[in-house]
Structures are given as C-alpha cells and as structure tokens.
Scaffold this active site. Structure first.
Site, PDB file in Angstrom:
ATOM      1  N   GLU A 269      -3.922  -2.306   6.227  1.00 10.99           N
ATOM      2  CA  GLU A 269      -5.465  -2.765   6.464  1.00 10.99           C
ATOM      3  C   GLU A 269      -5.907  -3.774   5.387  1.00 10.99           C
ATOM      4  OE1 GLU A 269      -4.574  -0.244   4.926  1.00 10.99           O
ATOM      5  OE2 GLU A 269      -5.971   0.115   3.256  1.00 10.99           O
TER       6      GLU A 269
ATOM      7  N   HIS B 102      -0.415  -0.453   2.698  1.00 12.43           N
ATOM      8  CA  HIS B 102      -1.869  -0.502   3.110  1.00 12.43           C
ATOM      9  C   HIS B 102      -1.634  -1.709   4.103  1.00 12.43           C
ATOM     10  CE1 HIS B 102      -4.281   1.681   0.412  1.00 12.43           C
ATOM     11  NE2 HIS B 102      -3.079   1.889  -0.214  1.00 12.43           N
TER      12      HIS B 102
ATOM     13  N   CYS C 122      -0.506   5.468   3.126  1.00 12.31           N
ATOM     14  CA  CYS C 122      -0.477   5.912   1.750  1.00 12.31           C
ATOM     15  C   CYS C 122      -0.945   7.140   1.575  1.00 12.31           C
ATOM     16  CB  CYS C 122      -1.397   4.738   0.939  1.00 12.31           C
ATOM     17  SG  CYS C 122      -1.024   4.726  -0.737  1.00 12.31           S
TER      18      CYS C 122
HETATM   19  N1  GLN Z   1      -1.701   7.832  -5.491  1.00  5.15           N
HETATM   20  C1  GLN Z   1      -2.650   8.010  -4.272  1.00  5.15           C
HETATM   21  C2  GLN Z   1      -2.425   9.580  -4.016  1.00  5.15           C
HETATM   22  O1  GLN Z   1      -1.541  10.143  -4.362  1.00  5.15           O
HETATM   23  C3  GLN Z   1      -2.162   7.368  -3.134  1.00  5.15           C
HETATM   24  C4  GLN Z   1      -2.817   5.850  -3.196  1.00  5.15           C
HETATM   25  C5  GLN Z   1      -3.330   5.051  -2.332  1.00  5.15           C
HETATM   26  O2  GLN Z   1      -3.646   5.676  -1.329  1.00  5.15           O
HETATM   27  N2  GLN Z   1      -3.218   3.851  -2.414  1.00  5.15           N
HETATM   28  O3  GLN Z   1      -3.282  10.001  -3.208  1.00  5.15           O
END
Ligand code: GLN
Length: 199
Positions: free
Chosen positions: A172, A170, A78
């Site tokens: 995890e 994610h 992410c």
């Molecule tokens: N929207 C977040 C970002 O741009 C990422 C979101 C996340 O890691 N769950 O950093």
C-alpha cells in the site's frame, strides 16, 4: 465488490486508498457485524501484538476465522502476515491461524529495519515489483498447500494458500497496484465460485 480493511491500528487508510483507486467499495472494519457485509478483508501492517489484542477485545477474531473458513479471501500485510500465521517463531502472542506458515517477526535484523527492494513475483511477468519492508517479518516455513509467490534473499516474502494471501512488505506504500489487483482477482474468484455453487 466490497472490501473490508481491519481498522484497529496501523496502515489501513493507505490500503483503502488503493482499493478505491481500483474501483472497490471499502469499509473500515471495527465491529464483528461488519464481517458479514464484506467480500474480502485486508489485515494491514502496524504492530501485530496491538492488533491481535484489539481483535480479541473487539471480538473480531472468531468472526474473521469463521468467514475465512467459509472461503472469504483474507490478505495480511506485514503485521497482518504475522496475525494470519498458524505459528509465530518463538512467540505466543494471539494469532488467527489461517495459513500454514511459520512467521518470524522483525526477522530482517535491526540494522536493516526498513529497506526497499525489487522483487520477482510469480504471476506478475517480467516487470519487478518495488517492495517496502518496515521492521518486516518473513515466512520462515511454508507448509503443505502454500504457494510461494516471491522471495528476498532466500526468504519467503509473499505467499498464497487458497483464499489466504500474505505479504511481508507494504504494497500500500508504493504506486504499484498489482498486488492489490491480485487480491481483488482472488475475491472475484471466490464470488464466482459462490455463485456457481448457489445455482
Ligand atoms: N514489526 C511489526 C510486528 O511485529 C510489524 C511491522 C509492520 O507491520 N510494518 O508487528
């Protein structure tokens, strides 16, 4: 095998828990010296602008780039995906530039900020992978050398380039440990190749 989880901000504890379940020793990485003690690194989800700033403040960015170049596996999930990208679409925030991809932040649109879905993942057989997306990015472009491992709605959400792996979701946050196992396999591969080149 010792796996580091970058512990500046975000979901690092959840990654550690799964790695421990899978039998790895883990370290919460906050200092650049610790980068020399690990065989692989996970950059977790969280807020990529914050993690990026802290990474520079704690002087970790250069060390991570150096270790990745030496072949140490790095897995960005992410916000971590955004941080390891060479390019971030319409964004100039700090990044490590470890993978030949263009990341698109918050790209699934506001109305579906968070959702779960089943993914078909290359190499994981017939059983779909439940994936949790939270204000997730996706990979807008994957360049040469990048192996696309999963898509959602025509968007790339899991990919690998050599020793670098990136997930828009994610892994995890579910009980399915197969994505972490995939990363552990990558670390094993890299340890074996270091051993054979040392012979
Ligand atoms: N929207 C977040 C970002 O741009 C990422 C979101 C996340 O890691 N769950 O950093």
């Amino acid at each position: 095998m010792r796996v580091g989880v970058l512990a500046l901000q975000g979901a690092f504890i959840e990654h550690e828990k799964i790695l421990k379940e899978l039998g790895c020793e883990t370290i919460q990485v906050r200092k650049k010296e610790q980068l020399e003690e690990i065989d692989g690194l996970i950059i977790p989800g969280g807020e990529s602008t914050t993690i990026g700033k802290l990474m520079e403040e704690f002087e970790l960015a250069e060390g991570i780039k150096k270790r990745a170049k030496e072949g140490m596996p790095v897995f960005g999930t992410c916000a971590g995906l955004i941080l390891i990208a060479n390019d971030i679409f319409e964004c100039s925030q700090p990044r490590l530039g470890l993978m030949n991809i263009v990341a698109h932040r918050n790209a699934f649109g506001r109305q579906v900020d968070s959702f779960e879905t089943d993914l078909d993942v290359k190499g994981l057989g017939d059983q779909p992978l439940r994936a949790v997306f939270i204000r997730a990015p996706y990979i807008k472009e994957a360049g040469e050398g990048v192996d696309v491992l999963a898509m959602h709605d025509d968007k790339i959400v899991l990919a690998r380039q050599g020793n670098i792996m990136a997930a828009a979701f994610h892994p995890e946050l579910t009980d399915d440990t197969r994505i972490h196992s995939m990363f552990i396999d990558l670390i094993e591969e890299s340890l074996n190749s270091q051993q054979s080149s040392a012979k």
